[in-house]
Scaffold this motif. Structure first.
Motif, PDB file in Angstrom:
ATOM      1  N   GLN A 120      59.029  39.619  22.329  1.00  0.00           N
ATOM      2  CA  GLN A 120      59.454  38.233  23.204  1.00  0.00           C
ATOM      3  C   GLN A 120      58.135  38.114  24.155  1.00  0.00           C
ATOM      4  O   GLN A 120      58.117  36.945  24.778  1.00  0.00           O
ATOM      5  CB  GLN A 120      60.458  39.030  24.141  1.00  0.00           C
ATOM      6  CG  GLN A 120      61.699  39.231  23.512  1.00  0.00           C
ATOM      7  CD  GLN A 120      62.983  39.671  24.435  1.00  0.00           C
ATOM      8  OE1 GLN A 120      63.473  38.858  25.228  1.00  0.00           O
ATOM      9  NE2 GLN A 120      63.232  40.996  24.467  1.00  0.00           N
ATOM     10  N   ARG A 121      57.060  39.071  24.480  1.00  0.00           N
ATOM     11  CA  ARG A 121      56.186  38.907  25.596  1.00  0.00           C
ATOM     12  C   ARG A 121      54.706  38.809  24.992  1.00  0.00           C
ATOM     13  O   ARG A 121      53.864  37.913  25.170  1.00  0.00           O
ATOM     14  CB  ARG A 121      56.345  39.985  26.579  1.00  0.00           C
ATOM     15  CG  ARG A 121      57.734  39.929  27.340  1.00  0.00           C
ATOM     16  CD  ARG A 121      57.940  41.158  27.999  1.00  0.00           C
ATOM     17  NE  ARG A 121      59.109  41.083  28.993  1.00  0.00           N
ATOM     18  CZ  ARG A 121      60.372  41.335  28.352  1.00  0.00           C
ATOM     19  NH1 ARG A 121      60.605  41.528  27.349  1.00  0.00           N
ATOM     20  NH2 ARG A 121      61.297  41.424  29.107  1.00  0.00           N
ATOM     21  N   LEU A 122      54.345  39.690  23.992  1.00  0.00           N
ATOM     22  CA  LEU A 122      53.147  39.871  23.637  1.00  0.00           C
ATOM     23  C   LEU A 122      53.282  40.522  22.137  1.00  0.00           C
ATOM     24  O   LEU A 122      52.879  41.507  21.706  1.00  0.00           O
ATOM     25  CB  LEU A 122      52.312  40.774  24.258  1.00  0.00           C
ATOM     26  CG  LEU A 122      51.779  40.504  25.702  1.00  0.00           C
ATOM     27  CD1 LEU A 122      51.310  41.815  26.571  1.00  0.00           C
ATOM     28  CD2 LEU A 122      51.121  39.172  25.765  1.00  0.00           C
ATOM     29  N   PRO A 123      53.835  39.537  21.120  1.00  0.00           N
ATOM     30  CA  PRO A 123      54.033  40.090  19.681  1.00  0.00           C
ATOM     31  C   PRO A 123      52.867  40.265  19.296  1.00  0.00           C
ATOM     32  O   PRO A 123      52.931  41.438  18.031  1.00  0.00           O
ATOM     33  CB  PRO A 123      54.730  38.691  19.133  1.00  0.00           C
ATOM     34  CG  PRO A 123      54.260  37.597  20.055  1.00  0.00           C
ATOM     35  CD  PRO A 123      54.174  37.994  21.296  1.00  0.00           C
ATOM     36  N   ILE A 124      51.549  39.773  19.410  1.00  0.00           N
ATOM     37  CA  ILE A 124      50.351  40.434  18.683  1.00  0.00           C
ATOM     38  C   ILE A 124      50.383  42.088  18.974  1.00  0.00           C
ATOM     39  O   ILE A 124      49.648  42.676  18.053  1.00  0.00           O
ATOM     40  CB  ILE A 124      49.317  39.700  19.117  1.00  0.00           C
ATOM     41  CG1 ILE A 124      48.129  40.040  18.144  1.00  0.00           C
ATOM     42  CG2 ILE A 124      48.955  40.155  20.629  1.00  0.00           C
ATOM     43  CD1 ILE A 124      46.968  39.025  18.442  1.00  0.00           C
ATOM     44  N   GLU A 125      50.679  42.746  19.895  1.00  0.00           N
ATOM     45  CA  GLU A 125      50.704  44.024  20.320  1.00  0.00           C
ATOM     46  C   GLU A 125      51.179  44.855  19.336  1.00  0.00           C
ATOM     47  O   GLU A 125      50.870  46.002  19.072  1.00  0.00           O
ATOM     48  CB  GLU A 125      51.044  44.416  21.736  1.00  0.00           C
ATOM     49  CG  GLU A 125      50.092  43.685  22.948  1.00  0.00           C
ATOM     50  CD  GLU A 125      48.757  43.981  22.831  1.00  0.00           C
ATOM     51  OE1 GLU A 125      48.581  45.350  22.346  1.00  0.00           O
ATOM     52  OE2 GLU A 125      47.989  43.493  23.436  1.00  0.00           O
ATOM     53  N   LEU A 126      52.183  44.121  18.529  1.00  0.00           N
ATOM     54  CA  LEU A 126      53.055  44.886  17.597  1.00  0.00           C
ATOM     55  C   LEU A 126      52.486  45.124  16.311  1.00  0.00           C
ATOM     56  O   LEU A 126      52.765  45.909  15.451  1.00  0.00           O
ATOM     57  CB  LEU A 126      54.583  44.469  17.237  1.00  0.00           C
ATOM     58  CG  LEU A 126      55.367  44.389  18.693  1.00  0.00           C
ATOM     59  CD1 LEU A 126      56.751  43.712  18.310  1.00  0.00           C
ATOM     60  CD2 LEU A 126      55.621  45.895  19.063  1.00  0.00           C
ATOM     61  N   ASP A 128      59.313  37.018  17.946  1.00  0.00           N
ATOM     62  CA  ASP A 128      58.420  37.044  17.222  1.00  0.00           C
ATOM     63  C   ASP A 128      57.962  38.480  16.559  1.00  0.00           C
ATOM     64  O   ASP A 128      57.499  39.105  17.096  1.00  0.00           O
ATOM     65  CB  ASP A 128      57.112  36.310  17.541  1.00  0.00           C
ATOM     66  CG  ASP A 128      55.999  36.283  16.604  1.00  0.00           C
ATOM     67  OD1 ASP A 128      56.023  36.669  15.550  1.00  0.00           O
ATOM     68  OD2 ASP A 128      54.937  35.431  16.875  1.00  0.00           O
ATOM     69  N   TYR A 129      58.366  38.687  15.373  1.00  0.00           N
ATOM     70  CA  TYR A 129      58.230  39.998  14.749  1.00  0.00           C
ATOM     71  C   TYR A 129      56.985  39.868  13.527  1.00  0.00           C
ATOM     72  O   TYR A 129      56.931  41.019  12.853  1.00  0.00           O
ATOM     73  CB  TYR A 129      59.228  40.694  14.024  1.00  0.00           C
ATOM     74  CG  TYR A 129      60.362  41.147  15.232  1.00  0.00           C
ATOM     75  CD1 TYR A 129      60.464  42.172  15.681  1.00  0.00           C
ATOM     76  CD2 TYR A 129      61.332  40.205  15.441  1.00  0.00           C
ATOM     77  CE1 TYR A 129      61.548  42.671  16.886  1.00  0.00           C
ATOM     78  CE2 TYR A 129      62.294  40.547  16.474  1.00  0.00           C
ATOM     79  CZ  TYR A 129      62.353  41.706  17.086  1.00  0.00           C
ATOM     80  OH  TYR A 129      63.071  42.166  18.079  1.00  0.00           O
ATOM     81  N   SER A 130      56.215  38.693  13.446  1.00  0.00           N
ATOM     82  CA  SER A 130      55.391  38.635  12.301  1.00  0.00           C
ATOM     83  C   SER A 130      54.355  39.565  12.242  1.00  0.00           C
ATOM     84  O   SER A 130      53.990  39.985  11.310  1.00  0.00           O
ATOM     85  CB  SER A 130      55.017  37.212  12.586  1.00  0.00           C
ATOM     86  OG  SER A 130      54.053  37.036  13.929  1.00  0.00           O
ATOM     87  N   TYR A 131      53.854  39.734  13.596  1.00  0.00           N
ATOM     88  CA  TYR A 131      52.548  40.918  13.283  1.00  0.00           C
ATOM     89  C   TYR A 131      53.112  42.268  13.038  1.00  0.00           C
ATOM     90  O   TYR A 131      52.677  43.152  12.324  1.00  0.00           O
ATOM     91  CB  TYR A 131      51.945  41.036  14.952  1.00  0.00           C
ATOM     92  CG  TYR A 131      51.331  39.740  15.116  1.00  0.00           C
ATOM     93  CD1 TYR A 131      49.911  39.443  15.041  1.00  0.00           C
ATOM     94  CD2 TYR A 131      51.894  38.847  16.002  1.00  0.00           C
ATOM     95  CE1 TYR A 131      49.601  38.484  15.250  1.00  0.00           C
ATOM     96  CE2 TYR A 131      51.250  37.535  16.211  1.00  0.00           C
ATOM     97  CZ  TYR A 131      50.035  37.641  15.924  1.00  0.00           C
ATOM     98  OH  TYR A 131      49.335  36.229  16.411  1.00  0.00           O
ATOM     99  N   PHE A 132      54.347  42.686  13.672  1.00  0.00           N
ATOM    100  CA  PHE A 132      55.036  44.039  13.221  1.00  0.00           C
ATOM    101  C   PHE A 132      55.372  44.144  11.671  1.00  0.00           C
ATOM    102  O   PHE A 132      54.984  45.113  11.159  1.00  0.00           O
ATOM    103  CB  PHE A 132      56.178  44.277  14.197  1.00  0.00           C
ATOM    104  CG  PHE A 132      56.869  45.581  13.925  1.00  0.00           C
ATOM    105  CD1 PHE A 132      56.238  46.732  14.561  1.00  0.00           C
ATOM    106  CD2 PHE A 132      58.008  45.727  13.268  1.00  0.00           C
ATOM    107  CE1 PHE A 132      56.791  48.034  14.390  1.00  0.00           C
ATOM    108  CE2 PHE A 132      58.746  46.813  13.193  1.00  0.00           C
ATOM    109  CZ  PHE A 132      58.109  48.000  13.718  1.00  0.00           C
ATOM    110  N   ASP A 133      55.923  43.000  11.358  1.00  0.00           N
ATOM    111  CA  ASP A 133      56.478  43.026   9.722  1.00  0.00           C
ATOM    112  C   ASP A 133      55.326  43.039   8.932  1.00  0.00           C
ATOM    113  O   ASP A 133      55.156  43.728   7.799  1.00  0.00           O
ATOM    114  CB  ASP A 133      57.319  41.833   9.494  1.00  0.00           C
ATOM    115  CG  ASP A 133      58.581  42.070  10.145  1.00  0.00           C
ATOM    116  OD1 ASP A 133      59.045  43.276  10.591  1.00  0.00           O
ATOM    117  OD2 ASP A 133      59.496  40.929  10.333  1.00  0.00           O
ATOM    118  N   ALA A 134      54.177  42.250   9.347  1.00  0.00           N
ATOM    119  CA  ALA A 134      52.838  42.244   8.535  1.00  0.00           C
ATOM    120  C   ALA A 134      52.380  43.784   8.497  1.00  0.00           C
ATOM    121  O   ALA A 134      51.750  44.064   7.266  1.00  0.00           O
ATOM    122  CB  ALA A 134      51.978  41.381   8.960  1.00  0.00           C
TER     123      ALA A 134
END
Length: 350
Positions: free
Chosen positions: A160-166, A211-217
């Motif tokens: 929710q806050r910094l999705p790129i960190e995932l 946004d889970y795009s970075y985590f899923d990738a």
């Protein structure tokens, strides 16, 4: 994101004359994007105390210094999570009985029909648990619970806050006087199997709109993107454990998440571990009545509010659905933490 984990307390029962003695394991999740800025300000703060040491332990802080550490960390998008136990209610018999039950449960449901490799793995897991000294077992058990919950909370929080960190998650643990070989063995024998089993039984919950795009990738895969090695592993799990294919075709590579970026460091060389030590010790001192309210009053700002304020306090041996009750001073600390804790859900209208 870098996740620093440290413990406070010895995880041994106190003398009978001591009514309470809390020990805990704490994780601080630091965004990689702001870590260097936080460490710079932390060094400035530490230098201002004029303490003649490379590493300042949380036990050496007075109320003013403890409050300064909390105020510094709360100025960043940081998430803190902990699990604590009152060791006065965890004598050797309680811990030993719980440990042996955990060891037995590893192989309790095996039958002659199970795959020999699975039988061997679960027996190794059970033996590893059974052979651990009680003190190390209870610390390892609490650390596992913390790691699993950190994954669940951190993904929801940062999506929710910094999705790129995932997109890249690193685990850094204080090695203290333990050898790397011993810690690696504990991680491989206990944490990796526990993590895979947990996420097989309890898949991560995703928040609609986050946004889970970075985590899923990085850590997810589908039937279209799975590599041959993972496909073979999934087939083996389905055949040996009777686990159905993941819903929607998407799944989490728990092994990659837990082992790709993992370090065991000496806290003298890690500012993140020093911060984790300070926060863990501040909280432990607060729970044990050894730090005045002024030193820890804003600690709750580092936490996410839970549905049950006492859910971060464990009592081994109780049924899963049994209420966790705190009494006396620790109950007051728990309520004060909850009062200042932040909401997990981000108010996008504010």
């Amino acid at each position: 994101m870098r996740i620093y984990i440290d413990e406070a307390g010895s995880f041994v029962a106190p003398p009978p004359s001591q009514p309470h003695s809390f020990s805990l394991v704490l994780a601080i999740c630091l965004p990689s994007s702001s870590e260097s800025d936080l460490f710079y300000e932390f060094l400035r703060l530490r230098d201002s105390w004029r303490k003649p040491a490379v590493e300042v332990k949380g036990s050496a802080l007075d109320e003013s210094q403890a409050a300064q550490v909390i105020d510094l960390v709360s100025g960043y998008e940081v998430l803190v999570k902990f699990f604590a136990l009152d060791m006065a209610t965890h004598g050797d018999r309680v811990v030993e009985d719980f440990k042996l039950r955990q060891a037995s449960e590893a192989t309790a449901h095996l039958t002659p029909e199970h795959h020999p490799t699975l039988v061997s793995q679960l027996k190794t897991l059970g033996d590893g648990i059974r052979d651990m000294p009680n003190q190390l077992f209870i610390q390892a058990f609490v650390t596992i619970q913390l790691i699993l919950e950190v994954i669940e909370e951190a993904t929801l929080y940062f999506a929710q806050r910094l999705p790129i960190e995932l997109g890249e998650i690193a685990w850094i643990l204080d090695r203290k006087d333990r050898t790397i070989t011993h810690m690696e063995a504990t991680w491989t024998t206990l944490i990796l199997p526990a993590g895979e089993d947990h996420f097989l039984r309890t898949p991560l919950k995703y928040l609609i709109g986050a946004d889970y795009s970075y985590f899923d990738a990085r850590y997810g895969f589908t039937a279209e993107t799975v590599d041959d090695e993972m496909a073979a592993h999934l087939k083996w799990i389905q055949e040996t454990r009777g686990v159905p294919p993941p819903e929607g075709g998407a799944a989490l590579d728990a092994k990659l998440l837990l082992s790709d970026r993992r370090e065991f460091l000496d806290s003298r060389h890690s500012l993140g571990l020093q911060l984790a030590d300070m926060l863990a010790t501040i909280l432990r001192r607060a729970l044990n009545g050894r730090l005045k309210f002024a030193g820890w009053q804003h600690f709750g700002k580092l936490l996410v509010r839970k549905g049950q304020p006492g859910s971060s306090f464990l009592q081994l041996g109780l049924p899963d659905n049994a209420p966790r009750t705190l009494k006396g001073h620790a109950a007051k600390v728990c309520l004060a933490l909850d009062k200042r804790a932040q909401s997990m859900l981000l108010n996008r209208n504010s």
